[in-house]
Scaffold this motif. Structure first.
Motif, PDB file in Angstrom:
ATOM      1  N   ARG A   1      41.405  40.726  36.753  1.00 33.46           N
ATOM      2  CA  ARG A   1      41.256  41.252  38.112  1.00 33.46           C
ATOM      3  C   ARG A   1      40.067  42.174  38.208  1.00 33.46           C
ATOM      4  O   ARG A   1      39.856  43.023  37.333  1.00 33.46           O
ATOM      5  CB  ARG A   1      42.536  41.957  38.539  1.00 33.46           C
ATOM      6  N   PRO A   2      39.275  42.088  39.251  1.00 38.42           N
ATOM      7  CA  PRO A   2      38.040  42.886  39.339  1.00 38.42           C
ATOM      8  C   PRO A   2      38.276  44.388  39.187  1.00 38.42           C
ATOM      9  O   PRO A   2      37.477  45.071  38.543  1.00 38.42           O
ATOM     10  CB  PRO A   2      37.503  42.540  40.732  1.00 38.42           C
ATOM     11  N   TYR A   3      39.368  44.906  39.755  1.00 44.27           N
ATOM     12  CA  TYR A   3      39.563  46.355  39.727  1.00 44.27           C
ATOM     13  C   TYR A   3      39.832  46.874  38.310  1.00 44.27           C
ATOM     14  O   TYR A   3      39.770  48.081  38.063  1.00 44.27           O
ATOM     15  CB  TYR A   3      40.702  46.767  40.673  1.00 44.27           C
ATOM     16  N   GLU A   4      40.120  45.969  37.387  1.00 44.88           N
ATOM     17  CA  GLU A   4      40.385  46.385  36.013  1.00 44.88           C
ATOM     18  C   GLU A   4      39.109  46.612  35.212  1.00 44.88           C
ATOM     19  O   GLU A   4      39.164  47.067  34.079  1.00 44.88           O
ATOM     20  CB  GLU A   4      41.259  45.337  35.327  1.00 44.88           C
ATOM     21  N   TYR A   5      37.964  46.269  35.781  1.00 46.77           N
ATOM     22  CA  TYR A   5      36.697  46.411  35.078  1.00 46.77           C
ATOM     23  C   TYR A   5      35.953  47.653  35.543  1.00 46.77           C
ATOM     24  O   TYR A   5      35.971  48.000  36.710  1.00 46.77           O
ATOM     25  CB  TYR A   5      35.840  45.155  35.279  1.00 46.77           C
ATOM     26  N   ASP A   6      35.304  48.291  34.591  1.00 46.42           N
ATOM     27  CA  ASP A   6      34.670  49.585  34.855  1.00 46.42           C
ATOM     28  C   ASP A   6      33.188  49.493  35.165  1.00 46.42           C
ATOM     29  O   ASP A   6      32.651  50.350  35.861  1.00 46.42           O
ATOM     30  CB  ASP A   6      34.868  50.498  33.639  1.00 46.42           C
ATOM     31  N   TYR A   7      32.523  48.498  34.605  1.00 46.54           N
ATOM     32  CA  TYR A   7      31.067  48.409  34.732  1.00 46.54           C
ATOM     33  C   TYR A   7      30.689  47.014  35.208  1.00 46.54           C
ATOM     34  O   TYR A   7      31.267  46.018  34.764  1.00 46.54           O
ATOM     35  CB  TYR A   7      30.401  48.702  33.379  1.00 46.54           C
ATOM     36  N   TRP A   8      29.672  46.988  36.073  1.00 44.09           N
ATOM     37  CA  TRP A   8      29.252  45.735  36.705  1.00 44.09           C
ATOM     38  C   TRP A   8      27.741  45.601  36.700  1.00 44.09           C
ATOM     39  O   TRP A   8      27.025  46.595  36.817  1.00 44.09           O
ATOM     40  CB  TRP A   8      29.735  45.687  38.155  1.00 44.09           C
ATOM     41  N   GLY A   9      27.295  44.352  36.584  1.00 41.57           N
ATOM     42  CA  GLY A   9      25.886  44.072  36.780  1.00 41.57           C
ATOM     43  C   GLY A   9      25.572  43.882  38.251  1.00 41.57           C
ATOM     44  O   GLY A   9      26.458  43.973  39.104  1.00 41.57           O
ATOM     45  N   GLN A  10      24.307  43.573  38.543  1.00 38.71           N
ATOM     46  CA  GLN A  10      23.858  43.452  39.930  1.00 38.71           C
ATOM     47  C   GLN A  10      24.095  42.066  40.491  1.00 38.71           C
ATOM     48  O   GLN A  10      23.993  41.865  41.700  1.00 38.71           O
ATOM     49  CB  GLN A  10      22.374  43.811  40.042  1.00 38.71           C
ATOM     50  N   GLY A  11      24.397  41.106  39.613  1.00 40.94           N
ATOM     51  CA  GLY A  11      24.691  39.749  40.049  1.00 40.94           C
ATOM     52  C   GLY A  11      23.488  38.835  40.005  1.00 40.94           C
ATOM     53  O   GLY A  11      22.337  39.281  40.093  1.00 40.94           O
ATOM     54  N   THR A  12      23.761  37.550  39.878  1.00 43.48           N
ATOM     55  CA  THR A  12      22.721  36.532  39.911  1.00 43.48           C
ATOM     56  C   THR A  12      23.233  35.352  40.742  1.00 43.48           C
ATOM     57  O   THR A  12      24.387  34.946  40.613  1.00 43.48           O
ATOM     58  CB  THR A  12      22.324  36.086  38.482  1.00 43.48           C
ATOM     59  N   GLN A  13      22.361  34.842  41.610  1.00 42.42           N
ATOM     60  CA  GLN A  13      22.769  33.797  42.543  1.00 42.42           C
ATOM     61  C   GLN A  13      22.760  32.435  41.861  1.00 42.42           C
ATOM     62  O   GLN A  13      21.780  32.057  41.211  1.00 42.42           O
ATOM     63  CB  GLN A  13      21.829  33.766  43.743  1.00 42.42           C
ATOM     64  N   VAL A  14      23.838  31.705  42.053  1.00 46.86           N
ATOM     65  CA  VAL A  14      23.930  30.312  41.621  1.00 46.86           C
ATOM     66  C   VAL A  14      24.183  29.456  42.855  1.00 46.86           C
ATOM     67  O   VAL A  14      25.140  29.706  43.594  1.00 46.86           O
ATOM     68  CB  VAL A  14      25.056  30.105  40.594  1.00 46.86           C
ATOM     69  N   THR A  15      23.321  28.490  43.083  1.00 44.56           N
ATOM     70  CA  THR A  15      23.458  27.597  44.219  1.00 44.56           C
ATOM     71  C   THR A  15      23.488  26.161  43.713  1.00 44.56           C
ATOM     72  O   THR A  15      22.583  25.734  43.003  1.00 44.56           O
ATOM     73  CB  THR A  15      22.310  27.760  45.220  1.00 44.56           C
TER      74      THR A  15
END
Length: 123
Positions: free
Chosen positions: A106-120
């Motif tokens: 679940r997302p709320y269980e994670y403490d650190y995140w990257g900025q994301g990368t788009q996949v199309t």
């Protein structure tokens, strides 16, 4: 603090493959379970895959089982998501995330995140 940075996204035709990378810096990478999540426009962020600290155990969303593979190299502070047989419904921004100790889905269980990368994925 753990800093995460994703790369490897892009535009691919249905049936194609992409390999996402997530480079980590900061605290000891091997202390963190890693996850991949994705978020499509207008939808909630959803779990894709996760891997334990040592890389010995993994978990996948049903929608990607058999097509995606998560792996990590603690010596390189990197986690990857190999995506094969891509479908248009895989189109999203993909995020890597870190949490201390045990894997989670679940997302709320994670403490650190990257900025994301788009996949199309085009049909």
């Amino acid at each position: 603090q753990v800093q995460l940075g994703e790369s490897g996204g892009g535009l691919v035709q249905a049936g194609g493959s992409l390999r996402l990378s997530c480079a980590a810096s900061g605290r000891t990478f091997s202390n963190y379970a890693m996850g991949w999540f994705r978020q499509a426009p207008g939808k909630e962020r959803e779990f894709v895959a996760a891997i334990t600290r040592g890389g010995t155990s993994t978990d996948y969303a049903d929608s990607v089982k058999g097509r995606f593979t998560i792996s990590r190299d603690n010596a390189k502070n990197t986690v990857w998501l190999q995506m094969n047989s891509l479908k248009p419904e895989d189109t999203a921004v993909y995020y890597c995330a870190a949490r201390a100790w045990h894997i989670a889905t679940r997302p709320y269980e994670y403490d650190y995140w990257g900025q994301g990368t788009q996949v199309t994925v085009s049909s």
